[in-house]
Scaffold this active site. Structure first.
Site, PDB file in Angstrom:
ATOM      1  N   LYS A  97       0.810  -1.218   0.000  1.00 33.77           N
ATOM      2  CA  LYS A  97       0.000   0.000   0.000  1.00 33.77           C
ATOM      3  C   LYS A  97       0.844   1.270   0.000  1.00 33.77           C
ATOM      4  CE  LYS A  97      -4.201  -1.870   2.107  1.00 33.77           C
ATOM      5  NZ  LYS A  97      -3.879  -3.280   1.945  1.00 33.77           N
ATOM      6  N   LYS A 147      -2.973   0.409   9.196  1.00 34.74           N
ATOM      7  CA  LYS A 147      -3.303  -0.582   8.172  1.00 34.74           C
ATOM      8  C   LYS A 147      -2.062  -1.385   7.827  1.00 34.74           C
ATOM      9  CE  LYS A 147      -5.932   0.746   4.714  1.00 34.74           C
ATOM     10  NZ  LYS A 147      -6.446   1.549   3.587  1.00 34.74           N
ATOM     11  N   GLY A 183      -9.065  -7.052   3.205  1.00 30.96           N
ATOM     12  CA  GLY A 183     -10.174  -7.708   3.887  1.00 30.96           C
ATOM     13  C   GLY A 183     -10.330  -7.308   5.336  1.00 30.96           C
ATOM     14  N   GLY A 184      -9.785  -6.155   5.728  1.00 29.98           N
ATOM     15  CA  GLY A 184      -9.925  -5.705   7.106  1.00 29.98           C
ATOM     16  C   GLY A 184      -8.905  -6.281   8.062  1.00 29.98           C
ATOM     17  N   HIS A 195     -16.928   4.552   1.055  1.00 29.00           N
ATOM     18  CA  HIS A 195     -16.036   3.703   0.263  1.00 29.00           C
ATOM     19  C   HIS A 195     -16.608   3.639  -1.152  1.00 29.00           C
ATOM     20  CE1 HIS A 195     -13.441  -0.144   0.086  1.00 29.00           C
ATOM     21  NE2 HIS A 195     -13.819   0.161  -1.139  1.00 29.00           N
ATOM     22  N   HIS A 242     -14.910  -3.993   8.603  1.00 27.87           N
ATOM     23  CA  HIS A 242     -14.158  -3.574   7.419  1.00 27.87           C
ATOM     24  C   HIS A 242     -14.397  -4.494   6.228  1.00 27.87           C
ATOM     25  CE1 HIS A 242     -12.110  -0.643   9.881  1.00 27.87           C
ATOM     26  NE2 HIS A 242     -11.714  -1.584  10.709  1.00 27.87           N
ATOM     27  N   GLU A 268      -9.803   1.802  -5.462  1.00 25.84           N
ATOM     28  CA  GLU A 268     -10.643   2.076  -4.307  1.00 25.84           C
ATOM     29  C   GLU A 268     -10.317   3.459  -3.745  1.00 25.84           C
ATOM     30  OE1 GLU A 268     -10.974  -0.953  -1.419  1.00 25.84           O
ATOM     31  OE2 GLU A 268     -11.348  -2.540  -2.885  1.00 25.84           O
ATOM     32  N   ARG A 284      -7.451  -7.454  -9.498  1.00 30.00           N
ATOM     33  CA  ARG A 284      -8.206  -8.668  -9.777  1.00 30.00           C
ATOM     34  C   ARG A 284      -9.676  -8.298  -9.955  1.00 30.00           C
ATOM     35  NH1 ARG A 284     -10.782  -8.939  -4.942  1.00 30.00           N
ATOM     36  NH2 ARG A 284      -9.633  -8.334  -3.075  1.00 30.00           N
TER      37      ARG A 284
END
Length: 657
Positions: free
Chosen positions: A121, A163, A169-170, A213, A239, A279, A301
């Site tokens: 990230k 994060k 996936g949280g 989101h 999340h 996102e 993906r």
């Protein structure tokens, strides 16, 4: 295979609904498919749909679906020319992509380079900044000491979001509201990230207080990219997304142009090929604004929520993936794409919303969906929900010319869905779709948490529901037998005992000569219900009886939140075994940690152990004050659902001092 020539056979390196989804598109294109499966998935729906199937080994993902070498061997052995990864598992693993290419196979997805560039990230955000894409204020650097991260959090300003750099996936994510909570939150996030991804590096971001989101579906051919508009995925718990819709409510053409333009720049900056999602997090406090959204991450993906994009654009994204992977150019230009109506998707999970969304297992004794919906599922009636994989049962998608129509169709579709044998979030979803703020388009990622009590409270069966269950217990649910003249005998009266939500109810069912029935509580407290047969079935005090399913002594009534009742036979106790002194495993899983020992005094709510199951960690807490009498399991041990883990005993007077 010549450039631009379609494949004749592909292998799907995944399971469940996405494997079924890919098989359906491939079949429509005349392409043969190969399924892979674990030992416990040998009879799964995706295996039955495929033309061929290859076993990969054990039940756990690392014994089966994560075995890239075994998947490559299966592709070569069956003559597959390409591999579609679905999502999850190996879909964003650049090493797997390179291994496929080294074996002479085509990966139906982006290049290893593109996956790597977006996989971490921090590096992805730096790349996006260079491409002129707005990013959330935060720290994405290599210095990972606690002191440095804490200082960066102070600089950014609380609240902040921790994060995992390699997360998704949280997992490995914690909100921190004040400096005093930073150290504990960081330790927890790092431990979770290490276990899930093998990488405990963290980034720190400004936490947006009214976050929405919103993500943009992009598609590239390695040279140019197009967008297929946006989706709103703000309704989340833990999340993880619950309901997704396209287009985003309240989206103006100005903001859409800014957001989709940024997404296309992001895709083209890395020479992206295939389907991907950019996102964004948006500040929804004053509506969506062109200067109020920021890049979060790119999923390299296909996404779980891709059906809503397909619904509003008329595009088969899987077909596009296959064609572009085979060397064809983008199937159309941006000007050819347009929004048509509105679509909403709800994720139906085997989970107990009333128990904090605790994942569940069980056999799907009943599984049926009404007409008029798109349903993407990897299971069938009679299948087992395995503890080894994500517990999603299906994606239920409704479409309409407007958002209001789409929501109304989804609500009706959820009410008409029938699931029995496993607890599910079906009733929660129907309530959520009808929730006032959501219907008004006032959505943000905190909506479910704010309204969780009202959305998740399990209903108690009313008099009509109990009466109908009593009739089912006596096999009176069918059309009554024709009248046979009058009788001198009194109406037949039978007693039925039902257990519901920990209580037992005795009902008297009086069957009259005209085929009707009157159902009355034996204790005289409550309402008498009259059941009469009409042309369209039984009516209970004039209301149509709901759908139902019976499996042994368990009766499930449908129509919203499923109501479960147990028929108590004569001589059978109506109370469940005592469990207040014993902490039981709520599902099969791995005992990840034990935080207590025999002889220790504990308080109600104190965390005693961690059970890892269904891709999540679950804290097991003391149900009351007491003393730990026995530890009945060990750290690292695999346990079955219902296994006794820890036994408590009452503290002696004075011990609690």
């Amino acid at each position: 295979m010549a450039e631009g020539q379609l494949f004749t056979k592909i292998l799907i390196a995944n399971r469940g609904e996405i494997a079924c989804r890919v098989i359906e598109s491939a079949r429509a294109m005349g392409i043969a498919t190969v399924a892979v499966h674990s030992d416990v998935d040998a009879e799964a729906r995706h295996v039955a749909l495929a033309d061929e199937a290859v076993s990969l080994g054990g039940a756990r993902p690392d014994e089966s679906y994560l075995r890239g070498d075994a998947i490559i061997a299966a592709a070569r052995a069956t003559g597959a020319q390409a591999v579609h990864p679905g999502y999850g598992f190996l879909s964003e693993n650049p090493d797997f992509v390179e291994a496929l290419e080294d074996a002479g196979l085509v990966f139906i997805g982006p290049s290893a380079r593109a996956i790597r560039s977006m996989g971490l990230k921090g590096a992805a955000k730096a790349l996006m900044e260079e491409a002129g894409v707005p990013v959330v204020p935060g720290y994405h650097g290599a210095e990972q000491s606690e002191a440095h991260l804490a200082a960066e959090a102070e600089r950014i300003g609380y609240p902040v979001l921790l994060k995992a750099v390699a997360g998704g996936g949280g997992k490995g994510m914690r909100r921190v509201d004040a400096p005093a909570a930073f150290s504990e939150a960081l330790a927890a996030a790092k431990a979770e990230a290490k276990g899930a991804f093998g990488n405990d590096e963290m980034l720190v971001e400004k936490y947006i207080l009214s976050p929405r989101h919103v993500e943009v579906q992009v598609f590239g051919d390695g040279t140019r990219a197009v967008h297929l508009f946006e989706r709103d995925c703000s309704l989340q718990r833990r999340h993880q997304k619950v309901i997704e819709e396209a287009p985003a409510p309240g989206m103006s053409e100005e903001v859409r142009a800014a957001m989709t333009g940024a997404a296309v720049r992001a895709a083209e900056a890395i020479g992206y090929k295939g389907a991907g999602t950019i996102e964004f997090i948006a500040d929804g406090s004053e509506g969506l604004r062109a200067d109020g959204f920021w890049f979060m991450e790119m999923n390299t993906r296909l996404q779980v929520e891709h059906p809503v994009t397909e619904a509003i654009t008329g595009v088969d994204l899987v077909e596009w993936q296959i064609r572009v992977a085979a060397g064809e150019p983008l199937p159309c230009a941006q000007a050819d794409l347009a929004i048509r109506g509105h679509a909403v998707e709800a994720r139906l999970y085997a989970e107990d919303a009333a128990a904090g969304f605790l994942p569940a297992t069980g056999r799907l004794d009943r599984l049926a969906f009404p007409d008029g919906l798109r349903v993407d599922t990897g299971v069938r009636e009679g299948d087992e929900i395995s503890p080894h994989y994500d517990p999603m049962i299906a994606k239920v998608i409704a479409q309409g010319p407007t958002r209001d129509v789409a929501l109304a169709r989804l609500k009706a579709g959820l009410r008409g869905t029938e699931v029995a044998g496993s607890v599910t979030n079906l009733g929660f979803l129907e309530r959520l779709v009808a929730q006032e703020d959501f219907r008004a388009g006032e959505v943000d990622t905190g909506l479910i948490e704010r309204h969780q009590a009202a959305l998740c409270e399990a209903p108690v069966a009313d008099a009509a529901a109990l009466a109908w269950a009593a009739m089912i217990a006596l096999d009176l649910e069918g059309a009554p037998a024709p009248r046979r003249g009058f009788t001198l005998w009194a109406p037949l009266r039978r007693i039925v005992t039902l257990a519901h939500q920990g209580e037992t109810v005795e009902l008297a069912v009086e069957s009259r000569d005209d085929g009707s029935h009157v159902i009355t509580p034996v204790d005289g407290e409550g309402t008498a219900i009259e059941a009469r047969w009409q042309a369209d079935g039984w009516r209970l005090d004039g209301q149509r009886a709901p759908g139902w399913h019976r499996e042994g002594q368990r009766i499930t009534l449908f129509g919203g939140w499923p109501l479960e009742m147990e028929l108590i036979l004569p001589g059978q106790g109506g109370e469940a075994a005592a469990g207040g002194d014993v902490i039981l495993a709520p599902m099969p899983g791995l005992v990840r940690a034990i935080f207590t020992r025999a002889g220790e005094t504990v308080a109600a709510g104190q965390r005693l152990a961690i059970l890892e199951a269904m891709k999540m960690e679950h804290a097991l807490v003391a149900p009351r004050d007491g003393i730990v009498a026995e530890i009945l399991t060990t750290e690292g041990g695999q346990v079955d659902a219902g296994a006794a883990l820890i036994r408590l005993e009452a503290a002696e007077a004075g011990d609690a001092a």
